[in-house]
Scaffold this motif. Structure first.
Motif, PDB file in Angstrom:
ATOM      1  N   VAL A 197       0.812  -1.227   0.000  1.00 41.29           N
ATOM      2  CA  VAL A 197       0.000   0.000   0.000  1.00 41.29           C
ATOM      3  C   VAL A 197       0.845   1.277   0.000  1.00 41.29           C
ATOM      4  O   VAL A 197       0.365   2.334  -0.405  1.00 41.29           O
ATOM      5  CB  VAL A 197      -0.987   0.059   1.202  1.00 41.29           C
ATOM      6  N   LYS A 198       2.102   1.155   0.413  1.00 42.37           N
ATOM      7  CA  LYS A 198       2.919   2.380   0.449  1.00 42.37           C
ATOM      8  C   LYS A 198       3.216   2.932  -0.952  1.00 42.37           C
ATOM      9  O   LYS A 198       3.676   4.056  -1.084  1.00 42.37           O
ATOM     10  CB  LYS A 198       4.205   2.159   1.247  1.00 42.37           C
ATOM     11  N   TYR A 199       2.945   2.112  -1.975  1.00 41.79           N
ATOM     12  CA  TYR A 199       3.134   2.587  -3.350  1.00 41.79           C
ATOM     13  C   TYR A 199       1.832   3.097  -3.978  1.00 41.79           C
ATOM     14  O   TYR A 199       1.815   3.443  -5.159  1.00 41.79           O
ATOM     15  CB  TYR A 199       3.697   1.459  -4.238  1.00 41.79           C
ATOM     16  N   MET A 255       9.216   6.195   1.712  1.00 37.42           N
ATOM     17  CA  MET A 255      10.098   5.064   1.411  1.00 37.42           C
ATOM     18  C   MET A 255      11.089   4.763   2.528  1.00 37.42           C
ATOM     19  O   MET A 255      11.418   3.618   2.781  1.00 37.42           O
ATOM     20  CB  MET A 255      10.887   5.333   0.111  1.00 37.42           C
ATOM     21  N   PHE A 256      11.593   5.789   3.205  1.00 41.06           N
ATOM     22  CA  PHE A 256      12.733   5.558   4.100  1.00 41.06           C
ATOM     23  C   PHE A 256      12.511   5.849   5.578  1.00 41.06           C
ATOM     24  O   PHE A 256      13.279   5.413   6.412  1.00 41.06           O
ATOM     25  CB  PHE A 256      13.956   6.353   3.612  1.00 41.06           C
ATOM     26  N   GLU A 257      11.509   6.622   5.904  1.00 44.25           N
ATOM     27  CA  GLU A 257      11.342   6.969   7.314  1.00 44.25           C
ATOM     28  C   GLU A 257      10.220   6.184   7.990  1.00 44.25           C
ATOM     29  O   GLU A 257      10.394   5.662   9.081  1.00 44.25           O
ATOM     30  CB  GLU A 257      11.067   8.474   7.454  1.00 44.25           C
ATOM     31  N   ILE A 258       9.076   6.136   7.305  1.00 42.85           N
ATOM     32  CA  ILE A 258       7.909   5.545   7.949  1.00 42.85           C
ATOM     33  C   ILE A 258       8.037   4.021   8.061  1.00 42.85           C
ATOM     34  O   ILE A 258       8.325   3.334   7.080  1.00 42.85           O
ATOM     35  CB  ILE A 258       6.625   5.894   7.158  1.00 42.85           C
ATOM     36  N   LYS A 259       7.846   3.526   9.272  1.00 49.45           N
ATOM     37  CA  LYS A 259       7.827   2.074   9.473  1.00 49.45           C
ATOM     38  C   LYS A 259       6.705   1.740  10.444  1.00 49.45           C
ATOM     39  O   LYS A 259       6.408   2.520  11.347  1.00 49.45           O
ATOM     40  CB  LYS A 259       9.154   1.596  10.093  1.00 49.45           C
ATOM     41  N   LYS A 260       6.148   0.558  10.276  1.00 47.32           N
ATOM     42  CA  LYS A 260       5.162   0.090  11.252  1.00 47.32           C
ATOM     43  C   LYS A 260       5.887  -0.206  12.558  1.00 47.32           C
ATOM     44  O   LYS A 260       7.041  -0.640  12.543  1.00 47.32           O
ATOM     45  CB  LYS A 260       4.554  -1.244  10.789  1.00 47.32           C
ATOM     46  N   MET A 261       5.188  -0.027  13.665  1.00 47.51           N
ATOM     47  CA  MET A 261       5.754  -0.365  14.977  1.00 47.51           C
ATOM     48  C   MET A 261       6.240  -1.821  14.986  1.00 47.51           C
ATOM     49  O   MET A 261       7.325  -2.121  15.497  1.00 47.51           O
ATOM     50  CB  MET A 261       4.688  -0.152  16.057  1.00 47.51           C
ATOM     51  N   GLU A 262       5.434  -2.720  14.371  1.00 46.90           N
ATOM     52  CA  GLU A 262       5.795  -4.150  14.371  1.00 46.90           C
ATOM     53  C   GLU A 262       7.094  -4.392  13.600  1.00 46.90           C
ATOM     54  O   GLU A 262       7.880  -5.264  13.933  1.00 46.90           O
ATOM     55  CB  GLU A 262       4.666  -4.989  13.756  1.00 46.90           C
ATOM     56  N   ARG A 263       7.302  -3.616  12.538  1.00 47.57           N
ATOM     57  CA  ARG A 263       8.536  -3.750  11.763  1.00 47.57           C
ATOM     58  C   ARG A 263       9.735  -3.319  12.615  1.00 47.57           C
ATOM     59  O   ARG A 263      10.783  -3.965  12.609  1.00 47.57           O
ATOM     60  CB  ARG A 263       8.421  -2.914  10.487  1.00 47.57           C
ATOM     61  N   LEU A 264       9.567  -2.237  13.367  1.00 46.69           N
ATOM     62  CA  LEU A 264      10.646  -1.800  14.256  1.00 46.69           C
ATOM     63  C   LEU A 264      10.945  -2.869  15.298  1.00 46.69           C
ATOM     64  O   LEU A 264      12.097  -3.137  15.631  1.00 46.69           O
ATOM     65  CB  LEU A 264      10.277  -0.477  14.929  1.00 46.69           C
ATOM     66  N   ARG A 265       9.854  -3.502  15.821  1.00 47.46           N
ATOM     67  CA  ARG A 265      10.038  -4.586  16.809  1.00 47.46           C
ATOM     68  C   ARG A 265      10.818  -5.740  16.186  1.00 47.46           C
ATOM     69  O   ARG A 265      11.710  -6.309  16.793  1.00 47.46           O
ATOM     70  CB  ARG A 265       8.674  -5.095  17.292  1.00 47.46           C
ATOM     71  N   LEU A 266      10.437  -6.088  14.942  1.00 47.74           N
ATOM     72  CA  LEU A 266      11.121  -7.176  14.235  1.00 47.74           C
ATOM     73  C   LEU A 266      12.617  -6.861  14.113  1.00 47.74           C
ATOM     74  O   LEU A 266      13.462  -7.707  14.412  1.00 47.74           O
ATOM     75  CB  LEU A 266      10.513  -7.374  12.834  1.00 47.74           C
TER      76      LEU A 266
END
Ligand SMILES: [Mn+2]
Length: 322
Positions: free
Chosen positions: A58-60, A189-200
């Protein structure tokens, strides 16, 4: 047959009813180059459609806002950013041996298409598509500029990777004359991440393995962890970056569990190590500093195989995990 820019433009002018295929696990470059070509062909009065075995993240979404799905029988099959027909994924059976035109920038391109425009000096396939669009004489709309910019920034890690050239910057300089929100694309593309991705990422860093006196770092993305965090494959884009963030790292390996006894590997190198060559030993390929392959076996066996394959290059000093 290899063809040049002019012949590629002529080919696109002479044909119609295109299916443009993006590769599996679609990234910004395969999506950007496919959709830039789609919008350019549309301006040219051609009918085309972009297809892919996997879904687009969806980010695209901002790239699809003027995309209209039409139903038609394809007469011309084009691939964008696809080095090998096995990257067609579930579409391989249907289109293998049927690709009329391949536009790509991978050194490892297999030459599977009837006509190929492959320039591996291009940092992103979007650079190639930019030149093709110029040769077609199509005006670059803000949306086409967004597609091309997206592919170029994602494949160059925002101009940080060694593939970035003067030509990359020259093309982007031209694109920036067109009014589009490049800052927002970079944030997306480079800054936004899901919280779960950061946890991973935190968990992967915690369990990161180090080999060859810290010249190689390895992480394993297990299915179970992905499920626990509610993440899918499309959430993993760029995760390989953590394997080369340690200063001593020459090679970073990300091992992703696909099925029982089947693992997909992404290799990154920071200097003079050709990881495409390493991956080709396992039937994969890619670029000098970024490549991938699939290896069968248990997790332990897969690790041993890839570490062994790297030992000739990296094994001055200790070979053991530390
Ligand atoms: Mn690419």
């Amino acid at each position: 047959m290899k063809i040049d820019i002019e012949k590629t433009a002529e080919f696109l002018k002479a044909n119609d009813f295109f299916y443009i295929i993006a590769h599996t696990s679609p990234d910004g470059d395969t999506i950007g180059s496919s959709f830039a070509l789609y919008y350019a062909l549309k301006q040219f009065g051609k009918t085309s459609k972009v297809i892919c075995a996997d879904e687009f993240d969806v980010k695209y979404d901002y790239l699809f806002r003027e995309y209209k799905i039409e139903k038609f029988e394809p007469k011309t099959i084009v691939t964008c950013d696809i080095a090998d027909e096995n990257l067609l994924g579930d579409l391989q059976q249907q289109y293998e041996g049927r690709v009329d035109l391949c536009i790509d920038h991978h050194v490892s391109n297999k030459g599977y298409a009837k006509n190929s425009f492959v320039d591996h000096t291009a940092a992103a396939n979007c650079e190639n598509v930019y030149r093709i669009i110029k040769a077609l004489g199509v005006e670059i709309s803000p949306l086409i500029a967004e597609c091309l910019y997206t592919g170029i920034v994602t494949d160059t890690g925002c101009f940080r990777f060694s593939n970035t050239t003067a030509n990359t910057h020259a093309i982007v300089a031209e694109l920036l004359k067109i009014d589009f929100p490049h800052y927002e694309i970079n944030r997306q593309m480079f800054e936004i991440k899901k919280m779960e991705r950061l946890r991973l990422e935190t968990m992967l860093v915690t369990e990161m393995e180090s080999y060859f006196n810290h010249r190689c770092h390895l992480v394993v993305v297990r299915k179970k962890l992905m499920q626990e965090l509610g993440l899918s494959d499309s959430d993993l884009e760029g995760v390989t970056a953590i394997t080369t963030q340690i200063g001593s790292s020459l090679v970073g390996i990300t091992i992703k569990e696909k099925d029982t006894d089947k693992y997909k590997l992404s290799l990154r190198s920071t200097g003079n190590v050709n990881v495409s060559e390493i991956c080709q030993k396992f039937g994969g390929g890619g670029h000098f500093n970024a490549a991938g392959c699939t290896i069968k076996g248990t997790e332990k066996e897969v690790k041993e195989k890839i570490i062994h394959a790297l030992s000739d290059i990296l094994s001055w000093g200790s070979v053991n995990a530390e």
